[in-house]
Scaffold this motif. Structure first.
Motif, PDB file in Angstrom:
ATOM      1  N   ASP A  91       0.842  -1.197   0.000  1.00  0.00           N
ATOM      2  CA  ASP A  91       0.000   0.000   0.000  1.00  0.00           C
ATOM      3  C   ASP A  91       0.878   1.247   0.000  1.00  0.00           C
ATOM      4  N   ARG A  95      -2.202   2.851  -4.914  1.00  0.00           N
ATOM      5  CA  ARG A  95      -3.628   2.840  -4.581  1.00  0.00           C
ATOM      6  C   ARG A  95      -4.406   3.820  -5.456  1.00  0.00           C
ATOM      7  N   VAL A 137      -6.720  -6.504  -6.677  1.00  0.00           N
ATOM      8  CA  VAL A 137      -6.176  -6.385  -5.329  1.00  0.00           C
ATOM      9  C   VAL A 137      -7.296  -6.554  -4.305  1.00  0.00           C
ATOM     10  N   GLU A 149      -6.387  -6.968  -0.915  1.00  0.00           N
ATOM     11  CA  GLU A 149      -5.876  -6.493   0.373  1.00  0.00           C
ATOM     12  C   GLU A 149      -4.663  -5.600   0.115  1.00  0.00           C
ATOM     13  N   TRP A 150      -4.655  -4.441   0.785  1.00  0.00           N
ATOM     14  CA  TRP A 150      -3.507  -3.529   0.689  1.00  0.00           C
ATOM     15  C   TRP A 150      -2.686  -3.654   1.962  1.00  0.00           C
TER      16      TRP A 150
END
Length: 321
Positions: free
Chosen positions: A136, A141, A170, A172-173
């Protein structure tokens, strides 16, 4: 004289164009050379078994497996790390063979794929995963407001082996320093840039294992690629050393020679950091024209841009582990 002046202007324009496009030219030269044939199987030593005629599996500890691609010319290694509730596959190779099926043969738990960075030989390319987690950083993002991240040429470099840059969905960051709970076991996300701006490593404090991706490995470290940075490399070394101890074992994504998974020590990271500062000060000599080759220690070299092209800026200076 006017003709000479015009010729010099043309030469300067061509030189500037070549320099600005050097990475594209390099990748396309690699593509022209074609994909290397698979090497014959080699003796991998005790503790390593062949899963099939391509992949090897090596148990490093409870719920921890190195999945090797020793016949692929880059000698890739990915890692399956399992807890009691979920597992992580750290890297997925180039995708010439389906590493997902290998990982699924080792655990019944749901698997989250985490790339150490976005180069084509780590993201699996055409292989898809039900759960994907990536680093992240704001610029990443911002490019994926709907959760779909299209990799760029500079991030992927897949043209070298004729892979199209994939779109990652994606789920999950992962913030730098975040803990990934696997159930009875956790992994810490370490921000270790240098090889690329988006590189991470994973730390398992309980076992003392660090999985370093391409940040450091035995052989030539590439710091001349479009997404590399010398200042970032120092930051990555500092972040890794901040959590290392005498018992730390570093498992990386490439090896120079068999047998087994590539393993380094914190001392190798210390050598890398010292060499980087020596390069910055002009105290370490190099060989070659492009890339420039700097010795790190007996097993590691750093392949970098010429001094006048080296980038010593830390692109995300406020990002720690």
């Amino acid at each position: 004289m006017k003709k000479v002046g015009l010729a010099l202007l043309v030469f300067a324009a061509v030189a500037i164009g070549v320099i600005s496009q050097r990475h594209v030219i390099l990748v396309r030269i690699m593509a022209m050379q074609g994909v290397a044939n698979l090497s014959p199987p080699a003796e991998e030593g005790p503790g390593v078994r062949w899963h099939d005629d391509y992949f090897t599996i090596q148990a490093l500890g409870p719920g921890t497996f190195a999945i090797g691609e020793p016949r692929y010319y880059q000698q890739n290694f990915s890692y399956l790390i399992a807890g009691t509730q979920r597992a992580v596959l750290f890297d997925a190779g180039p995708g010439y063979r389906d590493i997902r099926s290998v990982a699924e043969s080792l655990t019944d738990l749901p698997i989250t794929f985490i790339p150490s960075h976005f180069h084509y030989d780590h993201v699996g390319n055409t292989i898809t995963f039900e759960n994907v987690a990536v680093l992240d950083l704001p610029y990443l993002r911002e490019r994926a407001p709907d959760g779909f991240l299209q990799l760029s040429f500079d991030e992927h470099l897949g043209e070298a082996e004729r892979f199209e840059a994939p779109v990652l969905q994606v789920d999950e960051w992962l913030a730098p320093g975040a803990e990934i709970d696997l159930g009875g076991r956790s992994l810490e996300v370490l921000y270790t840039p240098g090889h690329t701006e988006d590189s991470i490593s994973l730390l398992d404090r309980a076992s003392g294992f660090v999985f370093s991706g391409d940040f450091i490995y035995p052989g030539p470290l590439f710091a001349f690629l479009p997404n590399s940075g010398m200042g970032d490399y120092i930051q990555g070394a500092e972040n890794l050393l901040a959590v290392a101890s005498e018992r730390t074992r570093i498992f990386s994504a490439h090896r120079a020679d068999p047998p087994g998974a590539p393993e380094l020590t914190p001392g190798d990271v210390v050598d890398l950091k010292s060499a980087l500062w020596a390069i910055r000060k002009g105290e370490l000599s190099a060989t070659g024209i492009y890339p420039r080759v700097y010795p790190i220690n007996a097993t590691i070299e750093l392949h970098a841009e010429p001094g006048w092209l080296q980038n010593w800026t830390r692109r995300h200076p406020g990002v720690g582990r």
